[in-house]
Write a protein that holds these residues in place. Structure first.
Motif, short mmCIF file in Angstrom:
data_model
loop_
_atom_site.label_atom_id
_atom_site.label_comp_id
_atom_site.label_asym_id
_atom_site.label_seq_id
_atom_site.Cartn_x
_atom_site.Cartn_y
_atom_site.Cartn_z
N GLY A 73 -18.55 29.62 14.02
CA GLY A 73 -19.27 28.72 13.12
C GLY A 73 -18.82 27.28 13.29
O GLY A 73 -17.80 27.00 13.93
N ILE A 74 -19.62 26.37 12.69
CA ILE A 74 -19.32 24.94 12.69
C ILE A 74 -19.28 24.49 11.24
O ILE A 74 -20.27 24.66 10.51
N ALA A 75 -18.17 23.89 10.84
CA ALA A 75 -18.05 23.36 9.48
C ALA A 75 -17.95 21.85 9.54
O ALA A 75 -17.25 21.31 10.38
N ALA A 76 -18.66 21.19 8.64
CA ALA A 76 -18.55 19.73 8.57
C ALA A 76 -18.55 19.31 7.11
O ALA A 76 -19.19 19.95 6.26
N THR A 77 -17.83 18.23 6.82
CA THR A 77 -17.88 17.67 5.47
C THR A 77 -19.30 17.18 5.19
O THR A 77 -19.86 16.42 5.98
#
Ligand code: KG4
Ligand code: ZN
Length: 336
Positions: A73-77
């Protein structure tokens, strides 16, 4: 999990695994870009994120020795923060997620700070959280990922903001927290009697603007302040902030012990948690309150990509992911 943080003046990328290994940690602080202005300039911040983020993601993937296809997965603020910067990181994350068909996790920056202690230590829910950063000063009970009860917050400045403004008044430079802490190391914390607003109240609210005004007035009353005067004033200010935070957190600990008797931990998060005087003072409070103090290492207290990747892991493990049209948010409270 790849984590991207661009909500303020740090461009940060990290790769973290679900067994709590930090596989890559890349960070660029824009302090030099903002120093001439004595504070963060949103437009400069957003442009700097644009210039560096691509390269830094490449560096992080190389450090981790992974291809995008290896990620889960990719997490970003996605907020709260300076929305121009938030959009830079979030859009980049959306592009990677779309191309590589990966889950996107839109992380609340504050949740990133709040959950870091579970990456670096054995912290179970529920726990009492003191969140102290440049933009936030709150006491919360963390009941679960995504479940927060707010006990109190600041009615004016955040604690880090008070450090930054005081540093500016004292001519100590930017960012203020570390500068005040350095100056205070050579100062006497009992030289100047500064106020401790809001202490002694039954609630868990904070106020720091009166303290800042008192610093200004004290400075104005010194005929020709020398380096020792500045050091003493920095130390007196730092002690006042620590005293306020400890007293208010003590009140919250009483409420926490009553309402959540199974809770065991007091966690401190956010940039101000890097302050050693504050850590020591809170350690004493935790012992007296029969709670275990948990403060992540300083480099994970100030803004970073690791905390965003970790929050992404915690959310994805609970089946929480976000659509590709999830918006960037300037304001996004963790709890009402
Ligand atoms: O969490 P953070 O990196 O960014 C925000 O989300 O706001 O926190 C930055 C804040 C700044 O106000 C900075 O002056 C403060 O944390 N800070 C400190 C220290 N290191 C950073 N305050 C006091 N003592 C420190 N050592
Ligand atoms: Zn932060």
């Amino acid at each position: 999990m790849l984590g991207i943080e661009t909500s303020c003046d740090e461009t940060a990328v990290a790769v973290v695994s679900s067994d709590r290994q930090v596989l890559a940690h890349v960070l660029h602080s824009q302090h030099e870009d903002h120093r001439p202005f004595g504070g963060v300039v949103p437009e400069i911040a957003a442009r700097s994120h644009v210039e560096r983020l691509d390269t830094m993601i490449g560096q992080a993937m190389a450090q981790a020795e992974l291809d995008f296809g290896d990620l889960d997965g990719i997490a970003a603020t996605a907020g709260p923060g300076l929305v121009g910067g938030v959009m830079v990181g979030l859009v980049e994350a959306k592009a990677i997620a779309a191309v590589h068909k990966l889950p996107l996790i839109a992380v609340n920056h504050l949740e990133g700070h709040a959950l870091t202690a579970r990456l670096t230590g054995e912290v179970t829910f529920p726990y009492l959280l003191l969140l102290v950063s440049g933009g936030h000063c709150q006491l919360l009970v963390v009941e679960e990922v995504g479940a927060y009860q707010k006990l109190g917050g600041t009615i004016d400045d955040a604690a880090g903001e008070a450090f930054d403004k005081t540093a500016k008044l004292l001519g100590l430079g930017f960012p203020g927290g570390p500068a005040v802490e350095r100056a205070a190391a050579d100062g006497r914390p009992d030289r100047f009697a500064l106020p401790r607003p809001m202490t002694g109240r039954d609630d868990c609210e904070f106020s720091f603007s009166g303290l800042k005004t008192a610093v200004r007035q004290t400075l104005e009353n010194l005929p020709a302040p020398d380096q020792q005067d500045i050091a003493d004033l920095a130390a007196s200010f730092q002690q006042a902030v620590a005293d306020i935070l400890v007293e208010r957190t003590g009140r919250a600990a009483e409420i926490f012990r009553q309402g959540w008797p199974q809770g065991r931990h007091l966690v401190v998060a956010g940039g101000v948690a890097a302050n050693t005087t504050l850590r020591d003072a809170l350690d004493g409070l935790a012992r007296a309150s029969d709670l275990e103090l948990v403060v992540p290492p300083a480099r994970l207290c100030t803004d970073n990509g690791v905390m965003i990747a970790w929050a992404g892991i915690e959310r994805l493990q609970r089946g929480l992911q976000d659509p590709l049209d999830v918006p960037a948010r300037a304001r996004w409270p963790l709890a009402a």
